[in-house]
Design an enzyme around this catalytic site. Structure first.
Site, PDB file in Angstrom:
ATOM      1  N   ASP A  58      29.837 -20.153  -1.100  1.00 26.50           N
ATOM      2  CA  ASP A  58      30.914 -20.783  -1.864  1.00 26.50           C
ATOM      3  C   ASP A  58      31.076 -20.018  -3.170  1.00 26.50           C
ATOM      4  OD1 ASP A  58      31.452 -22.865  -0.034  1.00 26.50           O
ATOM      5  OD2 ASP A  58      29.827 -24.081  -0.858  1.00 26.50           O
TER       6      ASP A  58
ATOM      7  N   ASP B 144      37.068 -23.548   3.514  1.00 30.97           N
ATOM      8  CA  ASP B 144      37.235 -24.952   3.127  1.00 30.97           C
ATOM      9  C   ASP B 144      38.689 -25.260   2.774  1.00 30.97           C
ATOM     10  OD1 ASP B 144      34.464 -25.238   3.421  1.00 30.97           O
ATOM     11  OD2 ASP B 144      34.094 -24.803   1.307  1.00 30.97           O
TER      12      ASP B 144
END
Length: 161
Positions: free
Chosen positions: A118, A136
């Site tokens: 991330d 995402d």
């Protein structure tokens, strides 16, 4: 739409963009050191062994395989759903493709690294939203598309009654 699986090219675009952006984030960013882009947005390299919002991240590693199995099952199920779509269900096909691409992008990370990379981090003052990645974003956009499609279906159903 005679061939609904033709939308899987969008899944491939999501996978390539996701993995490419993660590769660049890993190469250019130091782990857990935020780089301010905007007053409310940082690039911050983080590794998530859990799911959304680091769900189950503190466990011994079994969750890696659980989330991998979920991603594989969801991708297969959504592909079967996509194959059964009728003409004119373009929003549904695009939404499913985005979710499949996002799921497979994060699946790659889980299988290869043991965690999801991330790097997109939004915050307001000292309140931080959990970091996320392009996979995402694709999953979220796909889910929003499914909600919109569902609401439009419900509205069409009431109008025809």
């Amino acid at each position: 739409m005679r061939r609904p699986l033709r939308w899987l090219w969008l899944s491939l675009v999501v996978i390539v963009a996701d993995l490419g952006s993660k590769m660049l984030a890993t190469a250019w960013l130091a782990y857990a050191r935020p780089v301010e882009v905007l007053p409310v947005f940082n690039l911050t390299l983080l590794h998530n062994t859990g799911a959304a919002f680091s769900f189950l991240a503190g466990h011994a590693g079994w969750q890696r395989w659980l989330f991998a199995a979920i991603a594989i099952g969801a991708s297969v199920g959504l592909t079967i759903w996509m194959r059964r779509l009728r003409a004119g269900e373009t929003l549904l096909a695009v939404s499913l493709s985005l979710i499949i691409g996002g799921a497979l992008g994060n699946l790659y990370d889980r299988l290869v690294h043991g965690y999801v990379i991330d790097f997109l981090s939004f915050h307001w003052g000292q309140a931080y939203f959990p970091a996320f990645n392009l996979a995402d974003v694709a999953i979220t956009l796909g889910a929003i598309g499914l909600i919109i499609e569902s609401l439009c279906d419900a509205r069409r159903g009431r109008a025809s009654s």
